[in-house]
Design an enzyme around this catalytic site. Structure first.
Site, PDB file in Angstrom:
ATOM      1  N   GLU A 165       2.502 -15.704 -32.629  1.00 32.43           N
ATOM      2  CA  GLU A 165       3.902 -15.344 -32.360  1.00 32.43           C
ATOM      3  C   GLU A 165       4.460 -14.691 -33.620  1.00 32.43           C
ATOM      4  OE1 GLU A 165       5.411 -15.732 -29.491  1.00 32.43           O
ATOM      5  OE2 GLU A 165       4.135 -17.166 -28.412  1.00 32.43           O
ATOM      6  N   HIS A 197       1.968 -11.882 -29.793  1.00 27.72           N
ATOM      7  CA  HIS A 197       3.170 -12.066 -28.973  1.00 27.72           C
ATOM      8  C   HIS A 197       4.405 -12.059 -29.856  1.00 27.72           C
ATOM      9  CE1 HIS A 197       1.187 -13.626 -25.188  1.00 27.72           C
ATOM     10  NE2 HIS A 197       0.185 -13.665 -26.054  1.00 27.72           N
ATOM     11  N   GLU A 215       7.349  -7.933 -25.062  1.00 29.64           N
ATOM     12  CA  GLU A 215       7.102  -8.353 -26.445  1.00 29.64           C
ATOM     13  C   GLU A 215       6.576  -7.151 -27.231  1.00 29.64           C
ATOM     14  OE1 GLU A 215       6.363 -12.900 -24.920  1.00 29.64           O
ATOM     15  OE2 GLU A 215       4.773 -11.922 -26.059  1.00 29.64           O
TER      16      GLU A 215
END
Ligand SMILES: [Zn+2]
EC number: 3.5.1.96
Length: 344
Positions: free
Chosen positions: A224, A160, A66
């Site tokens: 995210e 992430h 990531e």
């Protein structure tokens, strides 16, 4: 090692060249304003001589592939080392899993973001790199938060990128925090950072952000930031707002946040979790369905053992679907718009 960092100002490169551990710790001063301490590979602290009362942890690369958050954090570290920006808050950067980053993979042996709050040491114990590293990362967070007096604001953003596409490109998971209201200020900070969607989680977990939230009362989130791309192939223009707000946070520049307004963000709460009961469990939707896709009442989401599993609410949105889990494990989380979340 110190000289290599002073020359290159590239902490990521130094970390990836020494992915297991550093040969001891080292520290140095930036001008007369900041003490820098390097505690381990991927672990660097910026300690301003005068700070404004926040203890900030930014972690990335807990999953090795990531890459965007890793580049984002390393960019901030380099700017700090070059003294193009000056930290006014205590800031700890953690590059989570250097071995997996070098490998170009999410994990080496095990998902590190299921190993916190002591899970690393539960049977079978410290048998793989992720378990060993998770234990160390916990110790560094503990040292960082507890080496100063109480009463300060603790923040932890664990960054992430996701494997699948998402209806909301950037979103945050707000760890379960019984007895504590959700912070409207934090939600508006995230929105200003381009993270306009927040999922209120519903139960204790073994994630990194839950660890900091539960153990240290931190304002902690799993964030995210979009979809996974290989190192160097991220379009960093997609992270301008995130970089800008993190930079303001670290340097104690005005955040200029608007008051909390639920209409300016997408807030979701969990309505149920669908666990797997039979080997033939299958979803009816395509495997590459995006996170937060919503389905209407009565829609057959999945089948197992000859039974249909249908949408029960007017609409349910799904996140993190995965049919290939062991029996008894979670296949998908179903969400509804957050209606009664306690935000303050
Ligand atoms: Zn991840």
């Amino acid at each position: 090692m110190l000289q290599a960092l002073l020359d290159s100002k590239d902490f990521l490169a130094l970390t990836l060249a020494n992915p297991h551990t550093f040969d001891g710790t080292f520290s140095f001063k930036l001008g007369d304003h900041t003490q820098v301490e390097v505690w381990d590979t991927g672990v660097i602290v910026f300690e301003p001589v005068h700070n404004e009362g926040k203890d900030i942890v930014l972690s990335c690369g807990v999953h090795g592939n990531e890459t965007a958050p890793i580049e984002l954090c390393n960019g901030l570290i380099t700017q700090l080392l070059q003294q193009k920006i000056i930290a006014k808050q205590r800031t700890l950067f953690l590059i989570g899993n250097p071995l997996a980053i070098n490998n170009g993979t999410r994990i080496i042996d095990e998902n590190m973001n299921r190993l916190f709050s002591g899970e690393h040491s539960n049977p079978p114990g410290l048998i793989n790199p992720e378990r060993i590293r998770a234990k160390k990362l916990e110790a560094y967070v503990d040292k960082f938060y507890t080496s100063v007096t109480d009463g300060r604001q603790r923040i932890h953003y664990d960054l992430h990128t996701a494997m699948r596409a998402s209806k909301h490109e950037k979103f945050a998971i707000y760890p379960y925090r019984p007895g504590r209201a959700f912070s409207g200020e934090q939600i508006m900070f995230l929105a200003a950072s381009g993270v306009d969607t927040v999922l209120f989680h519903h139960e204790p977990t073994t994630t990194f952000s839950y660890f900091s939230s539960e153990r240290y009362g931190a304002d902690a989130f799993t964030i995210e930031l979009g979809k996974v791309y290989p190192m160097g192939q991220n379009d960093m223009t997609r992270f301008i707002a995130t970089h800008e707000m993190f930079m303001r946070l670290i340097t104690a520049k005005p955040l200029e946040l608007t008051d909390f307004d639920a209409d300016k963000v997408n807030l979701y709460q969990v309505c149920r979790v669908i666990n797997k009961h039979a080997d033939d469990f299958e979803f009816t939707f395509a495997t590459d369905v995006e996170n937060f896709r919503s389905f209407p009442k009565g829609f057959v989401l999945a089948r197992e053992g000859g039974q249909d599993i249908k949408v029960e609410q007017e609409f349910e949105s799904i996140v993190f679907p995965n049919a290939k889990v062991p029996i008894g494990n979670r296949t998908v989380i179903c969400l509804i718009p957050a209606v009664n979340a306690h935000v303050r």
